[in-house]
Design a protein around this motif. Structure first.
Motif, PDB file in Angstrom:
ATOM      1  N   TRP A   1      19.532 -19.824  -7.622  1.00  0.00           N
ATOM      2  CA  TRP A   1      19.262 -18.651  -8.272  1.00  0.00           C
ATOM      3  C   TRP A   1      18.441 -17.949  -8.830  1.00  0.00           C
ATOM      4  CZ3 TRP A   1      24.192 -16.966 -10.522  1.00  0.00           C
ATOM      5  CH2 TRP A   1      24.841 -17.680 -10.152  1.00  0.00           C
ATOM      6  N   GLY A   2      17.060 -18.020  -8.279  1.00  0.00           N
ATOM      7  CA  GLY A   2      16.188 -17.276  -8.382  1.00  0.00           C
ATOM      8  C   GLY A   2      16.130 -16.758  -7.134  1.00  0.00           C
TER       9      GLY A   2
ATOM     10  N   ASP B   1      29.954 -16.222 -10.822  1.00  0.00           N
ATOM     11  CA  ASP B   1      29.371 -16.022 -12.477  1.00  0.00           C
ATOM     12  C   ASP B   1      30.048 -14.863 -11.678  1.00  0.00           C
ATOM     13  OD1 ASP B   1      27.469 -16.097 -14.041  1.00  0.00           O
ATOM     14  OD2 ASP B   1      26.759 -13.990 -12.681  1.00  0.00           O
TER      15      ASP B   1
ATOM     16  N   SER C   1      14.091 -12.398  -8.484  1.00  0.00           N
ATOM     17  CA  SER C   1      13.167 -13.644  -8.652  1.00  0.00           C
ATOM     18  C   SER C   1      12.104 -14.098  -8.179  1.00  0.00           C
ATOM     19  CB  SER C   1      13.125 -13.796 -10.115  1.00  0.00           C
ATOM     20  OG  SER C   1      13.858 -15.110  -9.608  1.00  0.00           O
TER      21      SER C   1
ATOM     22  N   LEU D   1      27.500 -19.399  -6.890  1.00  0.00           N
ATOM     23  CA  LEU D   1      27.648 -18.294  -6.932  1.00  0.00           C
ATOM     24  C   LEU D   1      28.516 -17.553  -7.596  1.00  0.00           C
ATOM     25  CD1 LEU D   1      24.250 -17.995  -5.067  1.00  0.00           C
ATOM     26  CD2 LEU D   1      24.498 -18.866  -7.443  1.00  0.00           C
TER      27      LEU D   1
ATOM     28  N   LYS E   1      22.021 -11.274  -0.647  1.00  0.00           N
ATOM     29  CA  LYS E   1      21.871 -11.580  -1.462  1.00  0.00           C
ATOM     30  C   LYS E   1      20.852 -12.855  -1.601  1.00  0.00           C
ATOM     31  CE  LYS E   1      23.554  -8.930  -4.914  1.00  0.00           C
ATOM     32  NZ  LYS E   1      22.613  -8.785  -5.963  1.00  0.00           N
TER      33      LYS E   1
ATOM     34  N   SER F   1      28.646 -11.580 -12.466  1.00  0.00           N
ATOM     35  CA  SER F   1      27.825 -10.857 -12.046  1.00  0.00           C
ATOM     36  C   SER F   1      27.510 -11.052 -10.549  1.00  0.00           C
ATOM     37  CB  SER F   1      25.703 -11.373 -12.947  1.00  0.00           C
ATOM     38  OG  SER F   1      25.754 -12.589 -12.127  1.00  0.00           O
ATOM     39  N   SER F   2      28.322 -12.076  -9.939  1.00  0.00           N
ATOM     40  CA  SER F   2      27.655 -11.913  -8.853  1.00  0.00           C
ATOM     41  C   SER F   2      28.478 -11.157  -8.202  1.00  0.00           C
ATOM     42  CB  SER F   2      27.549 -13.978  -8.183  1.00  0.00           C
ATOM     43  OG  SER F   2      28.641 -14.422  -8.850  1.00  0.00           O
TER      44      SER F   2
ATOM     45  N   PHE G   1      18.445 -15.419  -5.171  1.00  0.00           N
ATOM     46  CA  PHE G   1      19.959 -14.881  -5.748  1.00  0.00           C
ATOM     47  C   PHE G   1      19.727 -13.064  -6.399  1.00  0.00           C
ATOM     48  CE2 PHE G   1      23.567 -13.441  -8.327  1.00  0.00           C
ATOM     49  CZ  PHE G   1      24.342 -13.721  -6.825  1.00  0.00           C
ATOM     50  N   ARG G   2      19.015 -13.792  -7.814  1.00  0.00           N
ATOM     51  CA  ARG G   2      18.682 -12.935  -8.937  1.00  0.00           C
ATOM     52  C   ARG G   2      17.441 -12.371  -8.472  1.00  0.00           C
ATOM     53  NH1 ARG G   2      19.741 -17.648 -13.425  1.00  0.00           N
ATOM     54  NH2 ARG G   2      21.968 -17.287 -13.586  1.00  0.00           N
TER      55      ARG G   2
END
Length: 623
Positions: free
Chosen positions: A518-519, A475, A524, A472, A490, A477-478, A521-522
């Protein structure tokens, strides 16, 4: 490197002797450095192996050789002659130089975890607006006096105890005089003659990354640990302008001074890494090297093997990473050896280092004790540390890193490398996150009636806390996933534990588990309650494994037409090959996985069925 006056340089350019692209860098001074190989005719004499002359074919044709080709061919010649100038790749051979002995001493400056500054009631500041946490004494306003803040002793004593030091009942402060814009008083208050801690040691083990030449472990002596104040923060601006932030003036530091007992660059880096881990484990240091809370100065000297005494040392200042410590020592050692082999003399001086460099650079001549005019500070009384305080802090410190790592290895089955990585990541925060995830996971297993008799669930949690969470951070964005707080925000430990619970029970696949991570973390996946399980239900992501017969059919389909691959297994069974063809096996398993339903196959089951099917085929062919 050769320097040519500007007028002469223009003449070279007009005559076409120096290429106009890629060779020069604009300078405002009257001299311009020019690389030797930038002219068709060398400006300095060089050996035949490194000089360039146009090829005979080009000369016969009467055409000038293009500059780009000249540079390419000369670089090739330099590389073949061993003079390419490229930085060597790291290898085990760079720790020693035959015929020479290296000696290293280290001084580590660590910022203490305190609320107030060392000699003023101003609060310590981190990333606050500049010059907003400043008291009159911090600026050396006439008439202001230092007032020792006793609370700063707590983290300092904890640090010294972690370094196995002897705490001195009485210590004194001294003035170290020097003029610089970041030190308003014209002197720094430190403990040069009578520090509060002495005679410590740090034991480095093989797993800490010491040089192989040091064996399984080595003990490094700590001469003393002293308290002192930090300087202002200087930020360079365009036009030779310097901005000063006095928030940092007077922030309490400890300086850890080793004995000259380190003899290999890798061991020096391992020592700094171990000290950072020790300070973090007892909550003595605000942050580590990565965040600027810890800096290292290294003293380097060399001597010919068999010589008595130590060589002339130089000091490399303000190293800010473990890699910089090792690389700077190697570069300075090699420089000193070159100087001595050429008949020169190593000067006592202070040198600098920049990341990515291959050479240290001179900063100034080395000051000695007489230059700093050390004297007892007349405005500060002696510091008296009670034995009851020392005993209380010693009992309340908790486990030190080596004990913690041994526990991770013995109780949870982690490898020494993974255990050490958990201790170091996020400046020590990742290990606490791992324990939080593990506690949540074990509670879920207990409620589900699955008491674990092995270490598989702990290894699973450690692997994800180390590697999957690490992905993560790669990336773009992280970038904010750096500390324990942001990681918990997060990817809350309760949700990672829920993902691992379902993965451990084989209720979801590894691919689905990574998508869930990932869900979370983002954002969602709902972070309240049982968001992970609800999301799996809503999206119908549960793993429903295909029956054994379907696995067998897919295995049969995968091996069809793969006679060459099967021949590798036959050679192994006949004893003609010593190595089991695991790669070939996984190739066939991969074909199985691609041919079957994505959400219905377990890689371990596929490997088991494929291996059994291969053995059946080979057995039938041998009959």
């Amino acid at each position: 490197m050769v320097r040519i006056p500007t007028a002469e340089l223009r003449r070279y350019l007009l005559n076409g002797q120096i290429g106009r692209r890629g060779c020069l860098r604009a300078r405002s001074s009257s001299t311009v450095p020019v690389r030797q190989f930038c002219s068709q005719q060398p400006l300095l004499s060089s050996s035949p192996s490194t000089s360039y002359s146009p090829s005979s074919s080009a000369t016969d044709a009467g055409a000038a050789t293009p500059l780009r080709k000249q540079l390419k061919e000369q670089a090739k010649a330099l590389k073949q002659s061993g003079g390419g100038g490229k930085k060597k790749k790291k290898n085990t051979d760079n720790q020693t130089i035959p015929g020479w002995d290296l000696t290293i001493g280290i001084e580590i400056h660590a910022q203490l975890n305190t609320q107030h500054k060392l000699f003023s009631p101003a609060t310590t500041s981190f990333n606050d607006a500049p010059n907003t946490h400043v008291a009159p004494f911090d600026l050396a306003i006439p008439g202001s006096q230092p007032l020792f803040q006793a609370e700063t002793l707590i983290p300092a004593v904890r640090a010294a105890l972690a370094l196995n030091c002897s705490i001195q009942p009485v210590s004194h402060f001294d003035r170290k005089h020097y003029f610089h814009w970041d030190q308003p008083a014209g002197y720094q208050i430190t403990q040069y003659y009578h520090p509060f801690a002495k005679d410590g040691k740090v034991v480095l083990l093989e797993r800490d990354g010491i040089a192989s030449e040091d064996g399984e472990q080595i003990e490094i002596g700590i001469k003393q640990v002293q308290m002192e104040q930090d300087t202002a923060k200087t930020t360079a601006q365009p036009g030779e302008v310097q901005w000063l932030d006095f928030n940092r003036v007077g922030v309490p530091l400890i300086e850890i001074i080793t004995l000259p007992q380190i003899h290999h660059p890798a061991t020096a880096a391992a020592f700094v890494r171990k000290v950072q881990m020790l300070l973090k484990s007892v909550d003595a240091c605000v942050s580590g090297m990565e965040s600027g809370g810890l800096r290292a100065d290294v003293n380097v000297s060399v001597r010919r093997t068999g010589e008595q005494g130590l060589g002339q040392r130089t000091e490399i200042k303000n190293l800010s990473s473990f890699k910089a410590v090792e690389d700077a020592i190697i570069a300075e050692r090699d420089r000193q050896i070159r100087v001595l082999e050429d008949g020169g003399k190593v000067e006592g001086e202070t040198r600098g280092w920049s990341l990515g460099s291959t050479e240290t650079r001179r900063l100034r001549g080395k000051e000695g004790e007489v230059d700093y005019r050390y004297m007892p500070d007349p405005d500060l009384a002696p510091v008296v540390i009670g034995q009851d305080l020392v005993e209380h802090l010693g009992k309340s410190m908790g486990a030190l890193p080596d004990t913690e790592i041994d526990h991770l290895i013995k109780s949870y089955g982690l490898s020494p490398k993974d255990a050490l990585s958990l201790m170091l990541l996020d400046e020590g925060g990742r290990i606490q996150y791992f324990y939080d995830v593990l506690a949540e996971l074990e509670e879920l297993l207990r409620v589900a009636g699955k008491e674990e008799g092995d270490q598989r669930h702990a290894l699973l949690a450690a692997n994800w806390c180390l590697h999957e969470l690490g992905k993560l951070t790669h990336d773009s964005s992280s970038a904010d996933l750096e500390t324990t707080l942001s990681m918990e925000n997060k990817v809350p430990s309760v949700h990672l534990a829920a993902i691992l619970f379902h993965l451990h029970k084989k209720e979801i696949t590894a691919k689905v588990a990574k998508e869930l991570l990932w869900g979370v973390f983002r954002g969602s996946i709902n972070r309240a309650g049982r968001g992970v399980t609800d999301f799996i239900n809503m999206s119908n992501l549960w793993f429903r494994e295909i029956p054994e017969e379907r696995y067998a059919a897919l295995a049969e389909e995968a091996i069809e037409g793969e006679d060459k691959v099967l021949a590798e297994f036959a050679r192994f069974n006949e004893g003609k090959s010593k190595a089991y063809p695991q790669g070939k096996l996984m190739f066939l398993v991969g074909k199985m996985m691609r041919a079957g339903p994505e959400q219905g196959m377990d890689p371990a089951s596929a490997e088991r069925v494929m291996k059994a099917r291969i053995e059946q085929v080979l057995s039938s062919r041998s009959e």
